[in-house]
Scaffold this motif. Structure first.
Motif, mmCIF file in Angstrom:
data_model
loop_
_atom_site.group_PDB
_atom_site.id
_atom_site.type_symbol
_atom_site.label_atom_id
_atom_site.label_comp_id
_atom_site.label_asym_id
_atom_site.label_seq_id
_atom_site.Cartn_x
_atom_site.Cartn_y
_atom_site.Cartn_z
ATOM 1 N N TYR A 1 0.807 -1.232 0.000
ATOM 2 C CA TYR A 1 0.000 0.000 0.000
ATOM 3 C C TYR A 1 0.834 1.273 0.000
ATOM 4 O O TYR A 1 0.317 2.362 -0.236
ATOM 5 C CB TYR A 1 -1.009 -0.003 1.127
ATOM 6 N N PHE B 1 -11.641 9.282 -1.118
ATOM 7 C CA PHE B 1 -11.939 7.865 -1.297
ATOM 8 C C PHE B 1 -13.038 7.446 -0.312
ATOM 9 O O PHE B 1 -13.207 8.057 0.740
ATOM 10 C CB PHE B 1 -10.698 7.007 -1.040
ATOM 11 N N TYR C 1 -11.289 3.038 -0.621
ATOM 12 C CA TYR C 1 -11.409 2.542 -1.992
ATOM 13 C C TYR C 1 -12.077 3.569 -2.897
ATOM 14 O O TYR C 1 -12.850 4.428 -2.449
ATOM 15 C CB TYR C 1 -12.200 1.229 -2.037
ATOM 16 N N TYR C 2 -11.734 3.462 -4.169
ATOM 17 C CA TYR C 2 -12.391 4.230 -5.230
ATOM 18 C C TYR C 2 -12.932 3.227 -6.239
ATOM 19 O O TYR C 2 -12.263 2.241 -6.586
ATOM 20 C CB TYR C 2 -11.414 5.172 -5.935
ATOM 21 N N SER C 3 -14.141 3.474 -6.733
ATOM 22 C CA SER C 3 -14.729 2.645 -7.791
ATOM 23 C C SER C 3 -15.315 3.549 -8.861
ATOM 24 O O SER C 3 -15.993 4.530 -8.548
ATOM 25 C CB SER C 3 -15.817 1.735 -7.224
ATOM 26 N N TYR D 1 -10.853 0.151 -10.285
ATOM 27 C CA TYR D 1 -11.045 -0.016 -8.842
ATOM 28 C C TYR D 1 -9.690 0.120 -8.166
ATOM 29 O O TYR D 1 -8.704 -0.526 -8.565
ATOM 30 C CB TYR D 1 -11.645 -1.387 -8.545
ATOM 31 N N ALA E 1 -8.003 0.278 -4.211
ATOM 32 C CA ALA E 1 -8.347 0.070 -2.806
ATOM 33 C C ALA E 1 -7.103 -0.121 -1.953
ATOM 34 O O ALA E 1 -6.085 -0.666 -2.407
ATOM 35 C CB ALA E 1 -9.270 -1.139 -2.659
ATOM 36 N N SER F 1 -6.036 -1.765 1.835
ATOM 37 C CA SER F 1 -6.400 -2.535 3.022
ATOM 38 C C SER F 1 -5.343 -2.257 4.081
ATOM 39 O O SER F 1 -4.172 -2.622 3.904
ATOM 40 C CB SER F 1 -6.462 -4.031 2.718
ATOM 41 N N THR G 1 -4.768 -2.566 -4.015
ATOM 42 C CA THR G 1 -5.393 -3.337 -5.094
ATOM 43 C C THR G 1 -5.738 -2.406 -6.235
ATOM 44 O O THR G 1 -6.365 -1.373 -6.034
ATOM 45 C CB THR G 1 -6.679 -4.035 -4.605
#
Length: 325
Positions: free
Chosen positions: A15, A25, A40-42, A54, A56, A58, A65
């Motif tokens: 990350y 986000f 996260y962004y979508s 996408y 993200a 964590s 991701t």
């Protein structure tokens, strides 16, 4: 030498490679203690990004991701994602005004955990070809088929376990690119007509490798680092195609109406239609020449029916397979 191309990739990396957020986000929290667990962004509800994207973080897993479509290449979309365009994909993400990522860090250490293997070929997918494919499934109990957007066909391994599921999709990309679902994406391109023209007469093959295990197995690699995946030398689309339709063959099949027909067809397949060798093999089993002659006459008639009833379908199936070589 050919190389693999993809319509979608999902990458995981540390990350720390998300260097900067340039928009707000969405946040996720632990339902038990209320702690922030991720961001996260979508693009799903973002009209300014009309393709799958996408991003993200964590916090517990310390992972970044990234999942994106080859449409992130914009006017180079027809090139798809490959070892030649992966850097351009990541650099284009940086140009969207959403965030800034460390392109070099991701390329050096990132792993691909899911992918859509894709191949575009300049060949017309006729209605006759689609019909031939739909009736020529090798294991009809295991593989089901369904039409895809009226422009192609899906062959799906119908099993309960998600680990064992597989699907190959074959469709007319020339018509699919002109459908309403691609309208917003094409509107962002200053040369959209040139891009659409590159798909003239194109048939697309696509297979989803939805887990890291499938990526390893189908690409025959130990690790799924970006460079390992993009430089893999296997042909997963051909592998799945042969599972659905069987190995290439010139031996047709007909529906057997009784055991005798089934047995003669089985013999003809086992001997690849070699009538002379079949006769030599059967000769010791008959006490009289007339008995052998009668049997061989029936075998020849069965062979003729097999040739007349199905050889056209075989030509379609094998011609489609040749596009994957």
């Amino acid at each position: 030498m050919t190389y693999l191309t993809f319509d979608r990739l999902k990458i995981k990396a540390n990350y720390k490679y998300l260097l900067e957020q340039q928009i707000q986000f969405n946040q996720t929290y632990n339902s038990k203690n209320g702690e922030l667990t991720g961001l996260y962004y979508s693009s799903k509800n973002d009209k300014s990004v009309p393709f799958n994207l996408y991003i993200a973080i964590s916090k517990p897993k310390q992972t970044l991701t990234l999942e994106f479509s080859s449409k992130v290449l914009k006017e180079d979309y027809p090139k798809l994602i490959s070892k030649f365009t992966i850097r351009q994909c990541l650099e284009n993400i940086n140009k969207l005004g959403i965030c800034r990522i460390d392109v070099d860090g991701i390329l050096q250490t990132g792993c691909i955990t899911s992918a859509d293997v894709t191949k575009d070929v300049h060949a017309t997918l006729s209605d006759e070809t689609l019909q031939a494919l739909s009736v020529w499934v090798k294991n009809y109990r295991r593989y089901k088929w369904d039409y895809y957007d009226s422009e192609g066909i899906d062959f799906i391994r119908d099993v309960k376990s998600s680990k064992c599921k597989e699907c190959i999709r074959i469709y007319r990309k020339e018509k699919e690119i002109a459908t309403s679902k691609n309208k917003d994406f094409l509107a962002t391109l200053p040369n959209k007509w040139e891009v659409m023209q590159k798909f003239d007469g194109v048939t697309r093959f696509e297979a989803k490798l939805e887990t890291i295990g499938k990526v390893r197995d189908y690409l025959n690699i130990q690790d799924t680092y970006i460079s390992e995946v993009l430089n893999a030398e296997t042909n997963p689309l051909l592998t799945i195609y042969d599972r659905v339709f069987g190995e290439p063959s010139d031996i047709p099949y007909i529906q057997s109406s009784n055991f005798e027909d089934f047995a003669m067809q089985f013999i003809l397949n086992a001997y690849h239609g070699d009538i002379k060798t079949i006769e030599m093999s059967l000769r010791p089993l008959f006490d009289s020449r007339s008995g052998l002659s009668k049997r061989m006459k029936k075998i020849r008639q069965t062979w003729e029916r097999m040739q007349n009833s199905a050889s056209g379908n075989i030509d379609y199936v094998n011609s489609v397979r040749n596009l994957l070589l």
